[in-house]
Design a protein around this motif. Structure first.
Motif, PDB file in Angstrom:
ATOM      1  N   LYS A 280       0.844  -1.181   0.000  1.00 24.29           N
ATOM      2  CA  LYS A 280       0.000   0.000   0.000  1.00 24.29           C
ATOM      3  C   LYS A 280       0.888   1.242   0.000  1.00 24.29           C
ATOM      4  CE  LYS A 280      -4.041  -2.029   2.249  1.00 24.29           C
ATOM      5  NZ  LYS A 280      -4.975  -1.950   3.403  1.00 24.29           N
ATOM      6  N   MET A 281       0.412   2.275  -0.691  1.00 27.09           N
ATOM      7  CA  MET A 281       1.204   3.482  -0.875  1.00 27.09           C
ATOM      8  C   MET A 281       1.715   4.051   0.444  1.00 27.09           C
ATOM      9  SD  MET A 281       2.218   5.605  -3.391  1.00 27.09           S
ATOM     10  CE  MET A 281       1.018   5.738  -4.714  1.00 27.09           C
ATOM     11  N   LYS A 282       0.852   4.111   1.457  1.00 30.13           N
ATOM     12  CA  LYS A 282       1.222   4.713   2.735  1.00 30.13           C
ATOM     13  C   LYS A 282       2.252   3.865   3.481  1.00 30.13           C
ATOM     14  CE  LYS A 282      -3.100   7.243   3.444  1.00 30.13           C
ATOM     15  NZ  LYS A 282      -4.274   7.431   4.338  1.00 30.13           N
ATOM     16  N   GLN A 283       2.221   2.541   3.248  1.00 32.36           N
ATOM     17  CA  GLN A 283       3.146   1.659   3.953  1.00 32.36           C
ATOM     18  C   GLN A 283       4.512   1.603   3.263  1.00 32.36           C
ATOM     19  OE1 GLN A 283       1.076  -2.057   4.107  1.00 32.36           O
ATOM     20  NE2 GLN A 283      -0.326  -1.409   5.716  1.00 32.36           N
ATOM     21  N   ASP A 284       4.490   1.361   1.960  1.00 32.44           N
ATOM     22  CA  ASP A 284       5.740   1.200   1.221  1.00 32.44           C
ATOM     23  C   ASP A 284       5.484   1.500  -0.253  1.00 32.44           C
ATOM     24  OD1 ASP A 284       8.315   0.595   0.599  1.00 32.44           O
ATOM     25  OD2 ASP A 284       8.352  -1.250   1.754  1.00 32.44           O
ATOM     26  N   ALA A 285       6.095   2.551  -0.779  1.00 27.12           N
ATOM     27  CA  ALA A 285       5.813   2.977  -2.152  1.00 27.12           C
ATOM     28  C   ALA A 285       6.481   2.101  -3.206  1.00 27.12           C
ATOM     29  CB  ALA A 285       6.262   4.429  -2.345  1.00 27.12           C
ATOM     30  N   LEU A 286       7.479   1.297  -2.807  1.00 25.05           N
ATOM     31  CA  LEU A 286       8.209   0.408  -3.731  1.00 25.05           C
ATOM     32  C   LEU A 286       8.712   1.173  -4.955  1.00 25.05           C
ATOM     33  CD1 LEU A 286       5.844  -2.725  -3.670  1.00 25.05           C
ATOM     34  CD2 LEU A 286       7.906  -2.336  -2.321  1.00 25.05           C
ATOM     35  N   MET A 300      16.689  -7.222  -4.525  1.00 28.12           N
ATOM     36  CA  MET A 300      15.981  -6.019  -4.953  1.00 28.12           C
ATOM     37  C   MET A 300      16.212  -4.870  -3.978  1.00 28.12           C
ATOM     38  SD  MET A 300      11.887  -5.285  -5.432  1.00 28.12           S
ATOM     39  CE  MET A 300      11.631  -6.461  -6.760  1.00 28.12           C
ATOM     40  N   TRP A 301      16.513  -3.692  -4.545  1.00 28.40           N
ATOM     41  CA  TRP A 301      16.597  -2.447  -3.781  1.00 28.40           C
ATOM     42  C   TRP A 301      15.452  -1.538  -4.232  1.00 28.40           C
ATOM     43  CZ3 TRP A 301      20.563  -5.341  -5.405  1.00 28.40           C
ATOM     44  CH2 TRP A 301      21.636  -5.582  -4.530  1.00 28.40           C
ATOM     45  N   TYR A 302      14.841  -0.827  -3.311  1.00 31.35           N
ATOM     46  CA  TYR A 302      13.778   0.117  -3.670  1.00 31.35           C
ATOM     47  C   TYR A 302      13.720   1.236  -2.630  1.00 31.35           C
ATOM     48  CZ  TYR A 302      10.981  -2.393  -0.167  1.00 31.35           C
ATOM     49  OH  TYR A 302      10.527  -2.973   0.991  1.00 31.35           O
ATOM     50  N   ILE A 303      12.894   2.241  -2.856  1.00 26.31           N
ATOM     51  CA  ILE A 303      12.810   3.427  -2.001  1.00 26.31           C
ATOM     52  C   ILE A 303      11.366   3.642  -1.562  1.00 26.31           C
ATOM     53  CG2 ILE A 303      13.186   5.942  -1.924  1.00 26.31           C
ATOM     54  CD1 ILE A 303      15.379   5.573  -3.987  1.00 26.31           C
ATOM     55  N   ASP A 304      11.187   4.123  -0.326  1.00 26.16           N
ATOM     56  CA  ASP A 304       9.840   4.444   0.138  1.00 26.16           C
ATOM     57  C   ASP A 304       9.567   5.941  -0.047  1.00 26.16           C
ATOM     58  OD1 ASP A 304      11.160   5.780   2.155  1.00 26.16           O
ATOM     59  OD2 ASP A 304      10.431   4.523   3.789  1.00 26.16           O
ATOM     60  N   PHE A 305       8.381   6.387   0.327  1.00 24.79           N
ATOM     61  CA  PHE A 305       7.980   7.765   0.096  1.00 24.79           C
ATOM     62  C   PHE A 305       8.716   8.771   0.990  1.00 24.79           C
ATOM     63  CE2 PHE A 305       3.812   7.876  -2.395  1.00 24.79           C
ATOM     64  CZ  PHE A 305       4.421   8.600  -3.407  1.00 24.79           C
ATOM     65  N   GLY A 307      11.998   8.624   1.310  1.00 26.34           N
ATOM     66  CA  GLY A 307      13.354   8.728   0.795  1.00 26.34           C
ATOM     67  C   GLY A 307      14.328   7.727   1.358  1.00 26.34           C
ATOM     68  N   ASN A 308      13.814   6.690   2.034  1.00 25.64           N
ATOM     69  CA  ASN A 308      14.675   5.641   2.597  1.00 25.64           C
ATOM     70  C   ASN A 308      14.850   4.502   1.589  1.00 25.64           C
ATOM     71  OD1 ASN A 308      14.794   6.920   5.254  1.00 25.64           O
ATOM     72  ND2 ASN A 308      12.656   6.284   5.453  1.00 25.64           N
ATOM     73  N   VAL A 309      16.031   3.880   1.608  1.00 23.21           N
ATOM     74  CA  VAL A 309      16.337   2.765   0.708  1.00 23.21           C
ATOM     75  C   VAL A 309      16.262   1.452   1.485  1.00 23.21           C
ATOM     76  CG1 VAL A 309      18.036   1.753  -0.866  1.00 23.21           C
ATOM     77  CG2 VAL A 309      17.836   4.244  -0.678  1.00 23.21           C
ATOM     78  N   TYR A 310      15.644   0.447   0.843  1.00 24.19           N
ATOM     79  CA  TYR A 310      15.527  -0.880   1.468  1.00 24.19           C
ATOM     80  C   TYR A 310      16.008  -1.956   0.494  1.00 24.19           C
ATOM     81  CZ  TYR A 310      12.647   1.368   5.020  1.00 24.19           C
ATOM     82  OH  TYR A 310      12.203   2.187   6.024  1.00 24.19           O
ATOM     83  N   GLN A 311      16.378  -3.114   1.077  1.00 24.46           N
ATOM     84  CA  GLN A 311      16.822  -4.246   0.264  1.00 24.46           C
ATOM     85  C   GLN A 311      16.134  -5.509   0.752  1.00 24.46           C
ATOM     86  OE1 GLN A 311      19.370  -6.935   1.130  1.00 24.46           O
ATOM     87  NE2 GLN A 311      19.193  -7.750  -0.924  1.00 24.46           N
ATOM     88  N   THR A 312      15.713  -6.346  -0.209  1.00 27.62           N
ATOM     89  CA  THR A 312      15.088  -7.628   0.090  1.00 27.62           C
ATOM     90  C   THR A 312      15.531  -8.639  -0.963  1.00 27.62           C
ATOM     91  OG1 THR A 312      12.976  -8.775   0.474  1.00 27.62           O
ATOM     92  CG2 THR A 312      12.999  -7.062  -1.221  1.00 27.62           C
ATOM     93  N   SER A 313      15.252  -9.921  -0.742  1.00 29.15           N
ATOM     94  CA  SER A 313      15.705 -10.945  -1.694  1.00 29.15           C
ATOM     95  C   SER A 313      14.726 -12.110  -1.753  1.00 29.15           C
ATOM     96  CB  SER A 313      17.103 -11.448  -1.323  1.00 29.15           C
ATOM     97  OG  SER A 313      17.093 -12.014  -0.024  1.00 29.15           O
ATOM     98  N   SER A 314      14.816 -12.871  -2.867  1.00 27.86           N
ATOM     99  CA  SER A 314      13.917 -14.009  -3.082  1.00 27.86           C
ATOM    100  C   SER A 314      14.543 -14.974  -4.082  1.00 27.86           C
ATOM    101  CB  SER A 314      12.569 -13.520  -3.599  1.00 27.86           C
ATOM    102  OG  SER A 314      11.746 -14.611  -3.966  1.00 27.86           O
TER     103      SER A 314
END
Length: 459
Positions: A280-286, A300-305, A307-314
């Motif tokens: 959801k947009m408010k939780q995580d903009a991806l 995968m690296w992505y940014i939230d609304f 301006g923070n950067v996050y990393q996840t994997s699969s």
């Protein structure tokens, strides 16, 4: 009476012909709607000729409104090889209006056996039709030929599905050698004048990073968002194990965010898209997902609304590990991140990210303005060092990258960095351009194709 009428018609027709057209003229007339066009071809000498055109306009009731003849005078010479044009205007009776004689420029080129062009001369006609010859100028001609492009940066010319070259979110890959006839491949989304309805993923290929081609006329767009939704943020990788291209992009449907995935072996036919991540947009903009396939694991690296950067994997693009916060050692702690790309080069993770200074408290939605493009590296993909500035807006009104830098992608060719960057300009301009250089923080913007190819591809 009938015989007298016939005798009168002949001289009247002859008078009309004499007053309206030259005796030596040959005419052809065509009717298109309310306009009648007659072309008259005249020949005066062996070295000069001219053409005249008469256009008849009609009112709404189809009655004649105006009948004006326009003559364009063309002069040619075998020695100097120049062309010039002068326009003469005629009234509806066929008389020449000398007071309406248009001023004209004549550009002459002087040739030499040793060099293709020695000089250029610009001559002008005055209001009475007399020619005023200018002086021969070699430097002016050479200078004008060199100035092919006016501006600080030249955008890529892409043939998109929407007849526009304005495109953003480039994601670039280098196959190192030709694969299916091309070495370089790119995903990108059109974004003309910030029109999100056209922000659909496109796929291109190239051998010189300047000229890009779609695999077929029906390839693009790869996906089209329904009305009320929009796509964005493309990312492209090549799966060496399965020998296929894999494309990722982001879909926004009101407050719901979805990351889609599709594959292709040839770039022409793509598998039906699959949703691999939702939020959801408010939780995580991806925002701006960047993906690397490393030893069978998708990172995968992505940014939230905020301006923070996050990393996840699969491993299967369905089950993702809990996200981890990525740190970037910005010199100013109020710096926020907006769009990024991550690649692995020589055992380290390299990130391109556009940034700006955030106003307000931490972890609050941000207002994006005057973004710069930065470069930073990491050994583990989670802790990135002090970024270097790659590009900043030109602040020049006519440039497509005048206002802010946007999502960009970089590769190394023959030890030189090539950055395909997207940006926004004034009056709704968007686009993607090229910057290149030996050092990522000292790249220059692309202006000339020959110079770029000579520099980048020379080993």
């Amino acid at each position: 009476m009938k015989r007298i009428r016939k005798l009168l018609v002949i001289p009247i027709l002859c008078l009309v012909f004499i007053f309206s057209v030259d005796i030596n003229a040959k005419s052809t007339c065509t009717n298109k709607g309310k306009v009648q066009t007659c072309n008259y071809n005249y020949t005066k000498t062996n070295q000069s000729d001219w053409k005249s055109k008469r256009v008849t306009y009609y009112k709404s009731d189809k009655s004649e409104k105006k009948n004006v003849v326009k003559r364009v005078y063309l002069k040619r010479n075998n020695k100097l090889k120049y062309t010039s044009n002068v326009t003469y205007f005629y009234n509806n009776v066929g008389q020449l209006k000398t007071n309406k004689f248009g001023k004209a420029k004549r550009i002459e080129y002087k040739y030499n056996n040793k060099s293709k062009v020695n000089a250029r001369r610009i001559s002008t006609y005055d209001g009475k039709g007399k020619l005023k010859k200018g002086k021969w100028n070699t430097k002016a001609y050479i200078k004008s030929k060199k100035k092919k492009f006016k501006g600080n940066s030249k955008p890529l010319k892409l043939k998109t599905a929407y007849k526009t070259s304005q495109a953003v979110h480039p994601s670039l890959i280098d196959m190192k050698k030709k694969y299916r006839g091309y070495r370089f491949y790119m995903a990108i989304t059109p974004y003309p004048k910030h029109d999100s309805s056209k922000e659909n993923p496109h796929f291109y290929r190239s051998n010189n990073l300047v000229d890009w081609y779609a695999p077929s006329k029906t390839t693009n767009p790869i996906d089209k968002a329904p009305r009320g939704q929009y796509n964005s943020d493309t990312h492209l990788i090549f799966n060496n194990t399965n020998k296929r291209f894999e494309m990722f992009w982001r879909r926004v449907n009101k407050g719901k965010i979805t990351i889609y995935h599709s594959t292709s072996t040839n770039g022409i036919k793509w598998t039906p898209k699959k949703a691999i991540m939702e939020s959801k947009m408010k939780q995580d903009a991806l925002l701006s997902p960047a993906v690397i396939l490393e030893k069978g694991i998708y990172k995968m690296w992505y940014i939230d609304f905020c301006g923070n950067v996050y990393q996840t994997s699969s491993r299967d693009l369905r089950n993702w590990t809990p996200r981890k916060l990525v740190t970037i050692n910005h010199s100013n702690k109020k710096t926020a991140n907006w769009h990024l790309d991550v690649k692995k080069e020589n055992g380290r993770y390299e990130m391109l990210v556009n940034t700006f200074y955030k106003k307000g408290k931490a972890n609050t939605p941000i207002i994006r303005k005057n973004m710069n493009l930065m470069f930073t590296t990491s050994k583990n993909g989670l802790n990135f060092g002090r970024p270097k500035q790659v590009l900043k807006p030109t602040k020049k009104a006519n440039d497509f990258d005048a206002n802010t830098m946007y999502r960009s992608s970089a590769i190394k060719v023959n030890g030189k960095y090539v950055v395909i960057y997207s940006a926004f300009g004034s009056k709704g301009k968007t686009g993607s351009g090229i910057a290149y250089g030996k050092s990522i923080d000292k790249v220059k913007r692309f202006k000339d194709k020959k110079s770029f190819i000579r520099y980048v591809f020379k080993k």
